[in-house]
Scaffold this active site. Structure first.
Site, PDB file in Angstrom:
ATOM      1  N   ASN A   1     -42.692 -82.307  40.623  1.00 37.08           N
ATOM      2  CA  ASN A   1     -43.372 -81.137  41.188  1.00 37.08           C
ATOM      3  C   ASN A   1     -44.507 -80.747  40.244  1.00 37.08           C
ATOM      4  OD1 ASN A   1     -44.148 -78.659  42.176  1.00 37.08           O
ATOM      5  ND2 ASN A   1     -42.292 -77.579  41.518  1.00 37.08           N
ATOM      6  N   TRP A   2     -45.731 -81.059  40.665  1.00 35.49           N
ATOM      7  CA  TRP A   2     -46.880 -80.804  39.784  1.00 35.49           C
ATOM      8  C   TRP A   2     -47.272 -79.333  39.741  1.00 35.49           C
ATOM      9  CZ3 TRP A   2     -51.024 -85.168  40.874  1.00 35.49           C
ATOM     10  CH2 TRP A   2     -50.462 -86.421  40.589  1.00 35.49           C
ATOM     11  N   LYS A   3     -46.742 -78.541  40.645  1.00 33.90           N
ATOM     12  CA  LYS A   3     -47.141 -77.131  40.757  1.00 33.90           C
ATOM     13  C   LYS A   3     -48.666 -77.045  40.904  1.00 33.90           C
ATOM     14  CE  LYS A   3     -43.144 -76.100  37.995  1.00 33.90           C
ATOM     15  NZ  LYS A   3     -42.357 -75.068  37.379  1.00 33.90           N
TER      16      LYS A   3
ATOM     17  N   HIS B   1     -38.547 -73.083  46.404  1.00 34.80           N
ATOM     18  CA  HIS B   1     -38.617 -73.131  44.938  1.00 34.80           C
ATOM     19  C   HIS B   1     -38.536 -71.699  44.395  1.00 34.80           C
ATOM     20  CE1 HIS B   1     -40.230 -73.713  40.901  1.00 34.80           C
ATOM     21  NE2 HIS B   1     -39.933 -74.997  41.040  1.00 34.80           N
TER      22      HIS B   1
ATOM     23  N   GLU C   1     -40.113 -70.214  42.146  1.00 35.44           N
ATOM     24  CA  GLU C   1     -41.416 -69.546  41.970  1.00 35.44           C
ATOM     25  C   GLU C   1     -41.898 -68.965  43.297  1.00 35.44           C
ATOM     26  OE1 GLU C   1     -43.457 -72.811  40.067  1.00 35.44           O
ATOM     27  OE2 GLU C   1     -42.156 -72.560  38.327  1.00 35.44           O
TER      28      GLU C   1
ATOM     29  N   GLU D   1     -31.624 -75.723  40.847  1.00 29.62           N
ATOM     30  CA  GLU D   1     -32.568 -75.393  39.793  1.00 29.62           C
ATOM     31  C   GLU D   1     -32.237 -74.008  39.224  1.00 29.62           C
ATOM     32  OE1 GLU D   1     -36.399 -77.788  40.073  1.00 29.62           O
ATOM     33  OE2 GLU D   1     -36.705 -75.997  41.235  1.00 29.62           O
TER      34      GLU D   1
ATOM     35  N   GLY E   1     -39.104 -74.423  33.370  1.00 25.08           N
ATOM     36  CA  GLY E   1     -40.279 -74.221  32.514  1.00 25.08           C
ATOM     37  C   GLY E   1     -39.984 -73.518  31.204  1.00 25.08           C
TER      38      GLY E   1
ATOM     39  N   SER F   1     -36.368 -78.001  33.149  1.00 24.14           N
ATOM     40  CA  SER F   1     -36.638 -78.567  31.823  1.00 24.14           C
ATOM     41  C   SER F   1     -35.997 -79.934  31.624  1.00 24.14           C
ATOM     42  CB  SER F   1     -36.210 -77.583  30.730  1.00 24.14           C
ATOM     43  OG  SER F   1     -36.938 -76.377  30.858  1.00 24.14           O
TER      44      SER F   1
ATOM     45  N   GLY G   1     -40.601 -80.668  36.742  1.00 20.01           N
ATOM     46  CA  GLY G   1     -41.868 -79.951  36.756  1.00 20.01           C
ATOM     47  C   GLY G   1     -42.782 -80.461  35.655  1.00 20.01           C
ATOM     48  N   GLY G   2     -42.813 -79.757  34.534  1.00 26.33           N
ATOM     49  CA  GLY G   2     -43.753 -80.049  33.451  1.00 26.33           C
ATOM     50  C   GLY G   2     -43.789 -81.520  33.049  1.00 26.33           C
TER      51      GLY G   2
HETATM   52  C1  PEP Z   1     -39.579 -77.117  38.714  1.00 23.41           C
HETATM   53  O1  PEP Z   1     -40.538 -76.367  38.746  1.00 23.41           O
HETATM   54  O2  PEP Z   1     -39.076 -77.512  39.777  1.00 23.41           O
HETATM   55  C2  PEP Z   1     -39.061 -77.523  37.413  1.00 23.41           C
HETATM   56  C3  PEP Z   1     -37.892 -78.083  37.366  1.00 23.41           C
HETATM   57  O3  PEP Z   1     -39.868 -77.266  36.317  1.00 23.41           O
HETATM   58  P1  PEP Z   1     -39.630 -77.754  34.820  1.00 23.41           P
HETATM   59  O4  PEP Z   1     -39.160 -79.177  34.856  1.00 23.41           O
HETATM   60  O5  PEP Z   1     -40.962 -77.619  34.147  1.00 23.41           O
HETATM   61  O6  PEP Z   1     -38.592 -76.853  34.231  1.00 23.41           O
END
Ligand code: PEP
Length: 253
Positions: A9-11, A98, A100, A170, A176, A216, A237-238
């Protein structure tokens, strides 16, 4: 055998050229290095979807997802993008619910339920996110929160429909933050989710649904997380913004 999946997930990151470059690197590495039957899903920003679709045609393991979709099919909804529009350019999946989107854009289990329906009607696989906040876990109500998210957003689906869903657990406190759930914490909730599906539907449906861990996830912790019996991969994500790191996560099975 459940499908193993790693989704990135590049956001709201990368401009168009950076996005195409990143995908080219991932595609080359996946084609050269990934031998397992894992499915790789890339969820870039909307603007990149069509261009990236052309690039991944040479990568049979790589699929395309959107990060969001409209809860409506078509009409006067300025700024929205429907599931059938996504489908028409070759998108195969969509992330729905999600944290967010829940926290920053007011999405609720009810609007998420509508989006899941739209996705299924258009022939997209919904990647449905659930998870508790730190306060909810601390207060001992995390199981209850997840049960409610499942019941209100997902459990109106019939057996055929639920079988097409991918679930992502999640924990909000892990997204994040660099604070990953322990493998035991992840397994405990994944088992709980699978049991809830079994109770609502049946065990063959529960056994066939892929449940991904997100929060993470990195190449350092993925192996241990993915080795749990009910963890079928990750929503990343990141770490999905660095090709080497993302592909190392994909290779953690
Ligand atoms: C996400 O946004 O779905 C996620 C898991 O982010 P991160 O891996 O950066 O915690």
């Amino acid at each position: 055998m459940r499908q193993k999946i790693v989704a990135g997930n590049w956001k709201m990151n990368t401009d168009y050229d950076q996005g195409l470059w990143l995908v080219s690197e991932v595609v080359n590495m996946v084609n050269d290095e990934v031998l397992s039957d894992v499915k790789v899903i890339i969820a870039p920003p909307f603007t990149h979807l069509f261009g990236i679709k052309q690039l991944i045609k040479s990568a049979p393991k790589v699929r395309l997802a959107a990060q969001n979709c409209s809860s409506e099919a078509s009409g006067a909804f300025t700024g929205e993008i429907s599931c059938s529009m996504l489908k028409s350019i070759g998108v195969e999946a969509v992330i729905i619910g999600h944290s967010e989107r829940r926290q920053l854009f007011g999405e609720t289990n009810f609007s998420i339920k509508k989006k899941i329906k739209q996705a299924l009607q258009a022939g997209l696989s919904p990647i449905v996110c659930c998870g508790e906040t730190w306060d909810e876990r601390n207060g001992g109500i995390h199981f209850q929160i997840i049960q409610t998210q499942l019941e209100e957003a997902l459990f109106a689906l019939n057996r055929d429909e639920i079988g097409k869903v991918i679930i992502a657990y999640e924990p909000v406190w892990a997204i994040g933050t660099g604070q990953t759930a322990t493998p035991d914490q992840a397994q405990e909730i994944h088992r709980f989710i699978r049991n809830a599906i079994q109770e609502k539907y049946n065990s063959s449906i529960a056994d066939s649904i892929s449940i991904l861990y997100g929060g993470s996830c990195t190449s350092k912790n993925a192996k241990e997380l993915f080795s749990n019996p009910d963890v079928d991969g990750g929503l990343v994500g990141g770490a999905s913004l660095k090709s080497r790191e993302f592909v190392d996560i994909i290779k953690s099975f």
